[in-house]
Design a protein around this motif. Sequence first.
Motif, PDB file in Angstrom:
ATOM      1  N   PRO A 292       0.806  -1.215   0.000  1.00 38.59           N
ATOM      2  CA  PRO A 292       0.000   0.000   0.000  1.00 38.59           C
ATOM      3  C   PRO A 292       0.836   1.260   0.000  1.00 38.59           C
ATOM      4  N   ASN A 297      -4.672   2.176  -3.930  1.00 37.81           N
ATOM      5  CA  ASN A 297      -5.633   1.144  -4.322  1.00 37.81           C
ATOM      6  C   ASN A 297      -7.056   1.666  -4.236  1.00 37.81           C
ATOM      7  N   CYS A 333      -8.849  -5.891 -12.502  1.00 38.60           N
ATOM      8  CA  CYS A 333      -7.852  -4.976 -11.949  1.00 38.60           C
ATOM      9  C   CYS A 333      -6.924  -4.467 -13.048  1.00 38.60           C
ATOM     10  N   GLU A 335      -3.597  -1.433 -13.609  1.00 36.26           N
ATOM     11  CA  GLU A 335      -2.653  -0.579 -12.901  1.00 36.26           C
ATOM     12  C   GLU A 335      -1.982   0.393 -13.861  1.00 36.26           C
ATOM     13  N   VAL A 344      -3.743   1.444  -8.514  1.00 34.99           N
ATOM     14  CA  VAL A 344      -4.378   0.144  -8.726  1.00 34.99           C
ATOM     15  C   VAL A 344      -5.882   0.393  -8.716  1.00 34.99           C
ATOM     16  N   VAL A 346      -9.701  -1.174  -9.493  1.00 34.99           N
ATOM     17  CA  VAL A 346     -10.496  -2.389  -9.684  1.00 34.99           C
ATOM     18  C   VAL A 346     -11.911  -2.009 -10.094  1.00 34.99           C
ATOM     19  N   CYS A 377      -6.722  -6.526  -4.480  1.00 35.43           N
ATOM     20  CA  CYS A 377      -5.951  -5.437  -3.868  1.00 35.43           C
ATOM     21  C   CYS A 377      -5.069  -6.003  -2.763  1.00 35.43           C
ATOM     22  N   VAL A 381      -7.769  -1.570   0.451  1.00 36.67           N
ATOM     23  CA  VAL A 381      -8.002  -0.442  -0.465  1.00 36.67           C
ATOM     24  C   VAL A 381      -7.991   0.866   0.317  1.00 36.67           C
ATOM     25  N   SER A 490      -8.486  -6.040   3.265  1.00 37.39           N
ATOM     26  CA  SER A 490      -9.117  -7.067   2.438  1.00 37.39           C
ATOM     27  C   SER A 490      -9.594  -8.237   3.286  1.00 37.39           C
TER      28      SER A 490
END
Length: 535
Positions: A292, A297, A333, A335, A344, A346, A377, A381, A490
């Motif tokens: 992260p 994310n 996903c 990037e 990133v 999604v 992720c 996120v 997550s």
Amino acid sequence: MEETGGSTCQGQSPPLSPGSSLNMVLLGEREAGKSAVGNAILGTMAFDQVGVRTRMSVCREGLVGGRRLVVVDTPGWEWFNLGGASASPAALRKEIVRSMRLCHHGVHTLLLVVPLSFSFSKRERHVAEEHVELFGPRAWNYTLVLFTIKDSKQLRVCSVQVEVEGNGELQKLVERCGGRYHALHGQTSRRRDQVTSLLAKIQEMISANGGSVLLSEEVLQLAREREEKQERMEDQEKRKREENVQRVREAFKKESEERMRGGEKQGDTEKSRGQRGRVEMETDGQSPPLSPGSSLNMVLLGEREAGKSAVGNAILGTMAFDQVGVRTRMSVCREGLVGGRRLVVVDTPGWEWFNLGGASASPAALRKEIVRSMRLCHHGVHTLLLVVPLSFSFSKRERHVAEEHVELFGPRAWNYTLVLFTIKDSKQLRVCSVQDEVEGNGELQKLVERCGGRYHALHGQTSRRRDQVTSLLAKIQEMISANGGSVLLSEEVLQLAREREEKQERMEGQERRKREEENTMKALKKEKRGKGDEV
């Protein structure tokens, strides 16, 4: 019949005491058959003919079986607020509650009219319950579900119970009413017997309530208190929005000043802009995880055709996701490097307002797939971007559905959510009027408030898109700072999803066993009655 000019009772006799009259109010959705029910109960065309919309509460009286009946018909609610000349949801609710003014002292029963031919779902049950609860917490003690069956060939009389027991949502609604329900068929020859049976059930309920009534003044006082509370909340929300807007403006001003001071680094800026158009890595979760600390994310949420894929493309500065109009069926996903930071993004499948069946995923499967986006992720996120088309007529129903999907990510999800409005036509609004549009829609305001006042807008104007994305990233960074740099984990979200599924499975198992036991008991009783008849 001529429609009244206000909420008035057209009976010419002086007010009647509850002891000498039976007072009832008809509730239900539009075209549920409330007026027809009123006509059937009074045995005459007392209310407007079927198909003529009831816009205000109307009272009619009549003598049936030696007792005076007072029947109040109310406006039906819409499942969607389509605007136009129809009453707003708030005004409609007020008019429904005002029906109590037409009943002397109070009502003996609220008849909740539901067409049995209607495919009754969880959403319809919730809406019906909300309207009954406008009359206060004691209202359920006085409520009876009255099913209307237009086609007498649709069901045999004995199979109404089977139809109710076969629909879990109907069962729950009937249970809220203490198991009280009745049915009126379209067969005119049997209508009077059906009404007589209905009045007997109402009398039985009155006896169970000790002859008491749902007091008019009690209901009207509750309504006044709700309105006052709503006004106080709206005032607080308005002040909070103004404070949030001021903070954002100050942040933008600070950002602009910093960009001006960094003008000598223009060459480096142009180089980073050139990198924005290139997606450095595309993955469905197969690539090595990124920490992260080195990536930002984000997950895109929203209804189908809200513009999530287009938003993802705009953020990454390239056609990273499928073109507009191609339905996203699984979480994907992508990037890219934007402004020197790895993003990133999604994209998730959009939800439908209705489950239309066919090849589309079932609502349960769709929700699971949306939550699975967290697996793409690493660790968690930083933000959930809730994509809402500003051109969409946003109603209470749409807000509830959006909230339900955000809450799939757990109670902490709102701390990481930002509403992202998409505006396809740049001529629709000036930039400065996005705020006016939000403040002009109470449901949009409530949704934005759930997100801590955070919202942004992306216009269809390509020339300004990069500046809009830069401002969006600045707001996201501000939210990250407010969250102390933390992420929505997550594993936390996926664990909550597993617990929900296990709980749902247990509940379904319990309900299935309960139905099996009830069916066994009914079969035994039927067998016992059969043996008694033989004797």
